[in-house]
Scaffold this motif. Structure first.
Motif, short mmCIF file in Angstrom:
data_model
loop_
_atom_site.label_atom_id
_atom_site.label_comp_id
_atom_site.label_asym_id
_atom_site.label_seq_id
_atom_site.Cartn_x
_atom_site.Cartn_y
_atom_site.Cartn_z
N ASN A 46 92.42 36.64 59.82
CA ASN A 46 92.01 37.24 61.21
C ASN A 46 92.12 38.98 61.05
OD1 ASN A 46 94.78 37.50 60.35
ND2 ASN A 46 95.49 37.56 62.55
N LYS A 47 92.22 39.41 59.86
CA LYS A 47 92.36 40.76 59.58
C LYS A 47 91.56 41.24 58.34
CE LYS A 47 97.15 41.36 61.22
NZ LYS A 47 97.48 42.34 61.76
N PHE A 48 91.03 40.41 57.34
CA PHE A 48 90.42 40.69 56.27
C PHE A 48 89.00 39.99 56.05
CE2 PHE A 48 94.65 41.78 55.79
CZ PHE A 48 94.61 42.99 55.52
N ASP A 49 88.10 40.35 55.39
CA ASP A 49 87.05 39.76 54.93
C ASP A 49 87.39 38.65 53.63
OD1 ASP A 49 84.49 38.84 54.26
OD2 ASP A 49 83.63 40.72 53.77
N VAL A 50 87.75 37.26 54.01
CA VAL A 50 88.08 36.50 53.17
C VAL A 50 86.74 36.03 52.08
CG1 VAL A 50 90.24 35.84 54.22
CG2 VAL A 50 88.04 34.69 54.69
N ALA A 51 85.68 36.15 52.69
CA ALA A 51 84.54 35.84 51.99
C ALA A 51 84.59 36.69 50.71
CB ALA A 51 83.23 35.71 52.86
N THR A 52 84.62 38.11 50.97
CA THR A 52 84.75 39.01 49.84
C THR A 52 85.76 38.97 48.89
OG1 THR A 52 83.35 40.55 51.14
CG2 THR A 52 84.40 41.43 49.32
N ILE A 53 86.97 38.42 49.53
CA ILE A 53 88.31 38.57 48.86
C ILE A 53 88.04 37.56 47.71
CG2 ILE A 53 90.81 38.28 48.78
CD1 ILE A 53 90.71 39.31 51.55
N PHE A 54 87.83 36.30 48.17
CA PHE A 54 87.82 35.31 47.23
C PHE A 54 86.26 34.90 46.66
CE2 PHE A 54 91.28 34.55 49.99
CZ PHE A 54 92.47 34.26 49.15
N ASP A 62 87.39 44.36 40.67
CA ASP A 62 87.39 44.39 41.97
C ASP A 62 88.42 43.35 42.56
OD1 ASP A 62 85.87 46.20 41.95
OD2 ASP A 62 84.12 45.15 42.51
N ARG A 63 88.80 42.53 41.74
CA ARG A 63 89.92 41.40 42.42
C ARG A 63 91.34 42.11 42.53
NH1 ARG A 63 90.29 35.83 39.63
NH2 ARG A 63 91.21 37.22 38.18
N ASN A 64 91.86 41.68 43.81
CA ASN A 64 93.25 42.23 44.25
C ASN A 64 94.13 41.33 43.18
OD1 ASN A 64 95.77 42.12 45.65
ND2 ASN A 64 94.78 43.85 46.65
N ALA A 65 94.94 42.29 42.53
CA ALA A 65 95.79 41.56 41.52
C ALA A 65 96.97 40.81 42.35
CB ALA A 65 96.56 42.54 40.62
N LEU A 66 97.47 41.23 43.38
CA LEU A 66 98.33 40.51 44.24
C LEU A 66 97.89 39.06 44.74
CD1 LEU A 66 100.45 42.88 46.18
CD2 LEU A 66 101.30 41.62 44.49
N VAL A 106 101.52 40.28 55.91
CA VAL A 106 100.42 40.94 55.91
C VAL A 106 99.75 40.48 57.08
CG1 VAL A 106 98.05 40.88 54.99
CG2 VAL A 106 99.64 41.15 53.40
N ASN A 107 99.89 39.20 57.61
CA ASN A 107 99.33 38.74 58.67
C ASN A 107 99.77 39.54 59.91
OD1 ASN A 107 99.89 36.66 61.15
ND2 ASN A 107 97.94 36.06 59.98
N LYS A 108 101.34 39.72 60.00
CA LYS A 108 101.98 40.67 61.16
C LYS A 108 101.60 41.93 61.09
CE LYS A 108 105.81 37.51 61.49
NZ LYS A 108 107.21 37.16 61.36
N LEU A 111 102.71 44.80 56.06
CA LEU A 111 102.19 45.46 55.14
C LEU A 111 100.51 45.50 55.02
CD1 LEU A 111 103.83 42.83 52.49
CD2 LEU A 111 104.44 45.30 52.90
N SER A 112 99.96 46.55 54.41
CA SER A 112 98.68 46.81 54.34
C SER A 112 98.08 46.62 52.92
CB SER A 112 98.00 47.87 55.12
OG SER A 112 99.19 48.52 55.98
N PRO A 113 97.81 45.62 52.37
CA PRO A 113 97.12 45.45 50.98
C PRO A 113 95.80 46.11 51.02
CG PRO A 113 97.04 43.39 51.99
CD PRO A 113 97.75 44.36 53.03
N ASN A 114 95.31 46.49 49.97
CA ASN A 114 93.96 47.03 49.56
C ASN A 114 92.84 46.06 49.54
OD1 ASN A 114 91.79 48.87 49.13
ND2 ASN A 114 92.48 49.27 47.25
N LEU A 115 92.53 45.38 50.76
CA LEU A 115 91.60 44.54 50.80
C LEU A 115 90.57 44.73 51.58
CD1 LEU A 115 94.05 41.35 51.28
CD2 LEU A 115 93.13 41.99 49.35
#
Length: 144
Positions: A46-54, A62-66, A106-108, A111-115
């Motif tokens: 709902n907040k991030f581009d999951v297609a790009t993240i995964f 470029d992959r987020n370590a967390l 993150v959903n709430k 936290l704001s991860p670098n995604l």
């Protein structure tokens, strides 16, 4: 092609443990990874581009370590639960709970991860942007 790589597991799990959990095959590992990815996407979509993240084709840097770490935690938890559902090692349960707690925060928006954010379609306004309008009230004078 999968998002997680064999090297991603080596940071948290010994190879012989992975072999035991997957019975030496890749099918169980792939299914656990798919479940972990779906679980993570349900919190992040709902907040991030999951297609790009995964995206499995993105460069390692470029992959987020967390995201990688928590996805491994979730996948390994599911592998343990597949073998002994009532006897998941405490460390795996704690790491899984930590991963879910991070995803909830993150959903709430706590936290704001670098995604990457979802792309803005042409003609749409960016939901994160706010327009400000300046001005003041009419001046009032009181004469008595």
């Amino acid at each position: 092609m999968a998002f997680l790589k064999t090297e991603d597991y080596q940071v948290q799990v010994r190879q012989w443990v992975t072999n035991i959990l997957t019975d030496g095959g890749t099918t169980l590992m792939e299914r656990a990874e798919m479940a972990a990815q779906e679980e993570m996407e349900s919190y992040l979509a709902n907040k991030f581009d999951v297609a790009t993240i995964f995206d499995p084709a993105q460069p390692e840097a470029d992959r987020n370590a967390l995201v990688v770490m928590y996805m491994v935690d979730i996948a390994v938890y599911h592998l343990h639960a597949n073998i002994t559902p009532n006897d998941v090692p405490e460390v795996r349960q704690v790491r899984y709970d930590n991963a879910i707690a991070w995803l909830r925060k993150v959903n709430k928006g706590e936290l704001s991860p670098n995604l990457p954010l979802p792309p803005v379609e042409e003609g749409e306004e960016d939901e994160g942007s706010v327009e400000f309008q300046g001005g003041s009230n009419e001046s009032v004078t009181h004469r008595y």
